[in-house]
Write an enzyme that holds these catalytic residues in place. Structure first.
Site, PDB file in Angstrom:
ATOM      1  N   CYS A  88       0.713  -1.494  -0.110  1.00 57.30           N
ATOM      2  CA  CYS A  88       0.266  -0.209  -0.175  1.00 57.30           C
ATOM      3  C   CYS A  88       0.848   1.314  -0.089  1.00 57.30           C
ATOM      4  O   CYS A  88       2.058   1.122  -0.208  1.00 57.30           O
ATOM      5  CB  CYS A  88      -0.849   0.083   1.384  1.00 57.30           C
ATOM      6  SG  CYS A  88      -0.112   0.384   2.603  1.00 57.30           S
TER       7      CYS A  88
ATOM      8  N   GLY B 147      -0.645   0.825   6.914  1.00 60.02           N
ATOM      9  CA  GLY B 147      -2.150   0.156   7.148  1.00 60.02           C
ATOM     10  C   GLY B 147      -2.344  -1.412   6.472  1.00 60.02           C
ATOM     11  O   GLY B 147      -3.281  -2.086   7.393  1.00 60.02           O
TER      12      GLY B 147
ATOM     13  N   HIS C 275      15.640 -12.185  11.976  1.00 64.08           N
ATOM     14  CA  HIS C 275      15.409 -12.540  13.194  1.00 64.08           C
ATOM     15  C   HIS C 275      13.863 -12.695  13.360  1.00 64.08           C
ATOM     16  O   HIS C 275      13.765 -13.177  14.764  1.00 64.08           O
ATOM     17  CB  HIS C 275      15.767 -10.508  13.867  1.00 64.08           C
ATOM     18  CG  HIS C 275      17.029 -10.969  13.358  1.00 64.08           C
ATOM     19  ND1 HIS C 275      17.834  -9.481  14.489  1.00 64.08           N
ATOM     20  CD2 HIS C 275      18.240 -11.321  13.791  1.00 64.08           C
ATOM     21  CE1 HIS C 275      19.624 -10.065  14.237  1.00 64.08           C
ATOM     22  NE2 HIS C 275      19.599 -10.550  14.009  1.00 64.08           N
TER      23      HIS C 275
ATOM     24  N   ARG D 205      18.459 -17.778  19.299  1.00 63.39           N
ATOM     25  CA  ARG D 205      17.745 -17.221  20.548  1.00 63.39           C
ATOM     26  C   ARG D 205      16.750 -16.453  19.682  1.00 63.39           C
ATOM     27  O   ARG D 205      15.880 -16.391  20.455  1.00 63.39           O
ATOM     28  CB  ARG D 205      18.885 -16.211  20.984  1.00 63.39           C
ATOM     29  CG  ARG D 205      19.102 -14.963  19.349  1.00 63.39           C
ATOM     30  CD  ARG D 205      20.183 -14.315  20.419  1.00 63.39           C
ATOM     31  NE  ARG D 205      20.572 -12.885  19.531  1.00 63.39           N
ATOM     32  CZ  ARG D 205      21.329 -13.840  18.341  1.00 63.39           C
ATOM     33  NH1 ARG D 205      22.256 -14.387  17.899  1.00 63.39           N
ATOM     34  NH2 ARG D 205      21.995 -12.023  18.277  1.00 63.39           N
TER      35      ARG D 205
END
Ligand code: RB5
Length: 149
Positions: free
Chosen positions: A68, A73, A101, A135
């Site tokens: 968008c 949004g 991550h 992790r």
């Protein structure tokens, strides 16, 4: 091996870039499912965010792409779905980190804030970057366990 199916959706501000990215995805061998919009006429972004997010939520697709104007949004709407981690990425570094991550499973592109060329680079980086695990596995799991904090 079957081809990965990628649902893609855009509001009017992302229509043009979506059309370009569909071609890129097809060239890369992905099976593209376009949920719309199909023109530059004004539409409501949640109408496209929810169908793509639902596919990822239910496991029908592993990953999806939304566009968008700002990306915001689409991300607000998509991230309401369980198991969805929709990441707004405005450059390749953010795209890469969202996979490494956060194991992002929806890429959201801010079409009014990037060039088409940047959009292609961001998409390719995002698709090719694996989740690092380790992790980060624990941290991603905690996203859905807010009640235990
Ligand atoms: C549409 O004008 C615009 O609001 C939309 O593309 C998006 O940026 C919303 O977050």
């Amino acid at each position: 091996m079957s081809r990965e199916r990628i649902p893609i959706g855009a509001a009017h501000a992302g229509f043009e870039l979506k059309e370009k990215l569909k071609g890129v995805l097809a060239e890369l061998g992905y099976d593209v499912e376009d949920v719309g919009t199909h023109s530059a006429a004004s539409v409501d972004y949640p109408d496209y965010a929810h169908p793509v997010a639902r596919e990822v939520e239910t496991g029908k697709a592993e990953r999806g792409v939304l566009l968008c104007g700002t990306g915001l949004g689409m991300a607000y709407a998509a991230n309401r779905h369980p198991h969805v981690r929709a990441a707004v990425a405005w450059n390749s570094e953010v795209a890469s980190l969202s996979r490494l991550h956060n194991n992002a499973n929806i890429l959201v592109l801010p079409a009014r804030c990037i060039t088409a060329e940047e959009g292609v680079d961001i998409l390719k980086t995002w698709l090719d970057t694996p989740f690092e695990g380790g992790r980060h596995e624990r941290r991603v799991e905690k996203i859905e366990r807010e009640e235990e904090q």
